[in-house]
Design an enzyme around this catalytic site. Structure first.
Site, mmCIF file in Angstrom:
data_model
loop_
_atom_site.group_PDB
_atom_site.id
_atom_site.type_symbol
_atom_site.label_atom_id
_atom_site.label_comp_id
_atom_site.label_asym_id
_atom_site.label_seq_id
_atom_site.Cartn_x
_atom_site.Cartn_y
_atom_site.Cartn_z
ATOM 1 N N ASN A 172 0.879 -1.169 0.000
ATOM 2 C CA ASN A 172 0.000 0.000 0.000
ATOM 3 C C ASN A 172 0.919 1.221 0.000
ATOM 4 O O ASN A 172 1.450 1.600 1.037
ATOM 5 C CB ASN A 172 -0.889 -0.038 1.245
ATOM 6 N N LYS A 176 3.203 0.797 3.145
ATOM 7 C CA LYS A 176 2.904 -0.299 4.069
ATOM 8 C C LYS A 176 3.032 -1.603 3.295
ATOM 9 O O LYS A 176 2.634 -1.674 2.130
ATOM 10 C CB LYS A 176 1.479 -0.177 4.621
ATOM 11 N N ARG A 236 -9.160 15.941 7.041
ATOM 12 C CA ARG A 236 -10.022 16.303 5.907
ATOM 13 C C ARG A 236 -11.381 16.784 6.413
ATOM 14 O O ARG A 236 -11.868 16.303 7.429
ATOM 15 C CB ARG A 236 -10.226 15.088 4.992
ATOM 16 N N ARG A 278 -2.628 -2.003 -3.388
ATOM 17 C CA ARG A 278 -3.827 -1.203 -3.217
ATOM 18 C C ARG A 278 -3.742 -0.055 -4.219
ATOM 19 O O ARG A 278 -2.771 0.715 -4.205
ATOM 20 C CB ARG A 278 -3.856 -0.649 -1.804
ATOM 21 N N GLY A 309 -8.889 2.270 13.048
ATOM 22 C CA GLY A 309 -8.273 2.738 14.307
ATOM 23 C C GLY A 309 -9.251 3.187 15.376
ATOM 24 O O GLY A 309 -9.223 2.684 16.505
ATOM 25 N N GLU A 326 -12.278 0.382 15.897
ATOM 26 C CA GLU A 326 -11.909 -0.859 16.583
ATOM 27 C C GLU A 326 -11.524 -0.642 18.035
ATOM 28 O O GLU A 326 -11.619 -1.560 18.854
ATOM 29 C CB GLU A 326 -10.700 -1.507 15.867
ATOM 30 N N HIS A 356 -12.368 3.131 0.403
ATOM 31 C CA HIS A 356 -12.253 2.153 1.505
ATOM 32 C C HIS A 356 -12.884 0.815 1.126
ATOM 33 O O HIS A 356 -13.294 0.030 1.991
ATOM 34 C CB HIS A 356 -12.917 2.669 2.811
ATOM 35 N N GLU A 378 -7.086 -4.902 5.323
ATOM 36 C CA GLU A 378 -7.034 -4.643 3.876
ATOM 37 C C GLU A 378 -5.898 -5.419 3.216
ATOM 38 O O GLU A 378 -6.014 -5.847 2.071
ATOM 39 C CB GLU A 378 -6.863 -3.135 3.640
ATOM 40 N N MET A 413 -7.512 11.211 17.347
ATOM 41 C CA MET A 413 -8.687 11.165 18.225
ATOM 42 C C MET A 413 -8.325 10.871 19.677
ATOM 43 O O MET A 413 -8.912 11.426 20.609
ATOM 44 C CB MET A 413 -9.668 10.121 17.700
ATOM 45 N N HIS A 431 -15.940 2.699 8.761
ATOM 46 C CA HIS A 431 -14.469 2.658 8.753
ATOM 47 C C HIS A 431 -14.005 3.999 9.312
ATOM 48 O O HIS A 431 -14.008 5.017 8.615
ATOM 49 C CB HIS A 431 -13.966 2.448 7.316
HETATM 50 P P1 ADP Z 1 -5.250 5.287 8.945
HETATM 51 O O1 ADP Z 1 -6.475 5.784 8.234
HETATM 52 O O2 ADP Z 1 -4.082 6.222 8.855
HETATM 53 O O3 ADP Z 1 -4.899 3.832 8.668
HETATM 54 P P2 ADP Z 1 -5.983 4.344 11.599
HETATM 55 O O4 ADP Z 1 -6.996 3.343 11.147
HETATM 56 O O5 ADP Z 1 -4.713 3.833 12.190
HETATM 57 O O6 ADP Z 1 -5.662 5.405 10.482
HETATM 58 O O7 ADP Z 1 -6.731 5.277 12.686
HETATM 59 C C1 ADP Z 1 -6.097 6.336 13.341
HETATM 60 C C2 ADP Z 1 -7.052 6.862 14.421
HETATM 61 O O8 ADP Z 1 -7.360 5.771 15.307
HETATM 62 C C3 ADP Z 1 -6.465 7.980 15.279
HETATM 63 O O9 ADP Z 1 -7.414 9.018 15.436
HETATM 64 C C4 ADP Z 1 -6.187 7.300 16.607
HETATM 65 O O10 ADP Z 1 -6.360 8.176 17.712
HETATM 66 C C5 ADP Z 1 -7.208 6.192 16.643
HETATM 67 N N1 ADP Z 1 -6.709 5.064 17.445
HETATM 68 C C6 ADP Z 1 -5.739 4.190 17.080
HETATM 69 N N2 ADP Z 1 -5.513 3.299 18.078
HETATM 70 C C7 ADP Z 1 -6.334 3.637 19.095
HETATM 71 C C8 ADP Z 1 -6.571 3.112 20.418
HETATM 72 N N3 ADP Z 1 -5.902 2.056 20.881
HETATM 73 N N4 ADP Z 1 -7.509 3.716 21.162
HETATM 74 C C9 ADP Z 1 -8.210 4.770 20.704
HETATM 75 N N5 ADP Z 1 -8.021 5.316 19.477
HETATM 76 C C10 ADP Z 1 -7.116 4.770 18.677
#
Ligand code: ADP
Length: 395
Positions: free
Chosen positions: A8, A15, A241, A93, A328, A331, A181, A379, A284, A208
């Site tokens: 990716n 990645k 965004r 990807r 992220g 989950e 996505h 993915e 977040m 997602h």
């Molecule tokens: P990307 O779209 O770059 O792949 P991710 O799916 O890794 O992004 O998501 C990043 C977001 O997920 C961030 O806002 C981060 O704060 C949140 N996040 C990642 N791990 C955790 C966790 N263990 N607890 C709470 N929030 C998380």
């Protein structure tokens, strides 16, 4: 032993994931990692599946290294670390498959030309995705490469969900709602089929929620509507965004504030969303832990906008049987899931606080009319599965 690699390649990171084929030809995730900060100070971390470090590397004075040069180093490193495994194909990807591609494709010169022509539709992603394909074609011209499209899962959604209310000629030129996505949603749809067959056949909204974020309305495991549209800017508020925006704002920025196209682009893709509203962070976790009013306003807006889009997709589906959170935030972030679900109570939905806090598979309460699940997305595995399926279809 044989292996396939999922790649990716993005604007500032690459990645990768290695999948070794077991005796039955089933791909087992064996290692993965990331080169990040490309263009600034590239570094590589690769891990085994148990999370232990397999390799770490930084490139001194690496700011000028291109994706192709870094991929060459990754390629050389992989050959040393494959321990006799033979890579039989690389799956990529590719963010945009345009109007034509509804399924993964083996890359050849003709396909590359077609995908190159789609770069203006996804200028931030597509050129970097294709740079990796070009680089590998030079390094290993006989290695099969498979392009897996993020738009493909949404390709067959109803025509009405693909149209923008613009003159028809623009639609025919490809100015339409694609959705993204797709590899993540396709993986979730596949998982749902094994976890809860009845729900998989029903009306499901998958969320997602990562740095990039979108929702997908699925019926019978197929996309019928989604919040991202022509570009990855549409829909939910994201890390950096803006999400859905009155187009009048863009006109105002250009005509009244004198902003050029590049400045507007930078503003909407990289300086808006959680980062722009909080002025603190796009992450977040950082914002929910920060009592500062601006941080809290950004989180509140994220939840508000997500709930609004859930409502829109619930209407597209004519009701909701289940919700799946992934990526992220989806989950891992129990508080955000709770806040979104509380405001979706009108759908007859409730959650079990303990199950939610534990990131359990099923977090809905016993009396909830809507099932709420947390399913980690993958993915890379989807890409590996597609890659093998294309190879098998050719043999
Ligand atoms: P990307 O779209 O770059 O792949 P991710 O799916 O890794 O992004 O998501 C990043 C977001 O997920 C961030 O806002 C981060 O704060 C949140 N996040 C990642 N791990 C955790 C966790 N263990 N607890 C709470 N929030 C998380």
């Amino acid at each position: 032993m044989k292996a396939v690699v999922s790649l990716n390649s993005g604007s500032s990171s690459i990645k990768f994931a290695f999948f070794t084929l077991d005796d039955a030809g089933h791909p087992e995730h064996s290692a993965g990692g990331k080169i990040e900060k490309i263009g600034i100070a590239p570094s590589l971390v690769a891990r085994r599946v148990d999370g232990s470090i397999l390799a770490e590397r930084t490139w001194k004075q690496g700011a000028g290294l291109t994706h192709a040069e870094l991929l060459k180093d990754l390629f050389d490193w992989a050959i040393d670390h494959l321990e006799g495994r033979e890579v039989i194909a690389i799956g990529h990807r590719v963010v945009h498959g345009g109007m034509r591609f509804a399924t993964p494709r083996r890359v050849d010169a003709g396909l590359l030309d077609e995908l190159d022509a789609l770069c203006p539709l996804a200028p931030l992603h597509q050129p970097h995705n294709l740079a990796a394909i070009h680089a590998i074609a030079v390094m290993a011209p006989d290695l099969p490469q498979i392009a897996c499209f993020d738009t493909a899962f949404h390709h067959d959604k109803p025509e009405v969900a693909a149209r923008l209310a613009l003159p028809r000629t623009l639609h025919e030129q490809g100015i339409r709602r694609y959705g993204f996505h797709g590899l993540s949603y396709e993986y979730i749809a596949g998982q749902l089929r094994t976890i809860d067959r009845a729900l998989a056949d029903g009306r499901v909204i998958a969320a997602h929620l990562g740095n990039g974020a979108s929702l997908c309305a699925m019926r019978d495991g197929k996309s019928i509507d989604t919040t991202m549209g022509f570009s990855t800017l549409d829909g939910l508020m994201m890390g950096t965004r803006c999400g859905t925006l009155d187009p009048g704002v863009v006109l105002h920025l250009q005509t009244q504030l004198g902003m050029g196209a590049d400045e507007v682009d930078d503003l909407l893709y990289r300086k808006s969303g959680l980062l722009g509203v909080s002025g603190i962070s796009s992450d977040m976790r950082v914002l929910t832990a920060d009592p500062n009013r601006q941080a809290q306003e950004a989180v509140e807006l994220f939840v508000w906008r997500a709930v609004r889009e859930f409502g829109a997709l619930a209407a597209s589906l004519g009701g909701v049987d289940g919700i799946v959170f992934t990526a992220g935030i989806g989950e891992n972030h129990a508080e955000i899931r709770r806040r979104i679900c509380e405001r979706l109570g009108w759908l007859g939905l409730s959650i079990d606080d303990d199950a939610n806090a534990a990131n359990a598979l099923c977090i809905s309460g016993g009396e909830s009319r809507v099932k709420v699940l947390v399913i980690p997305t993958d993915e890379e595995r989807m890409i590996a599965d597609h890659t093998l399926a294309v190879l098998r279809s050719e043999s």
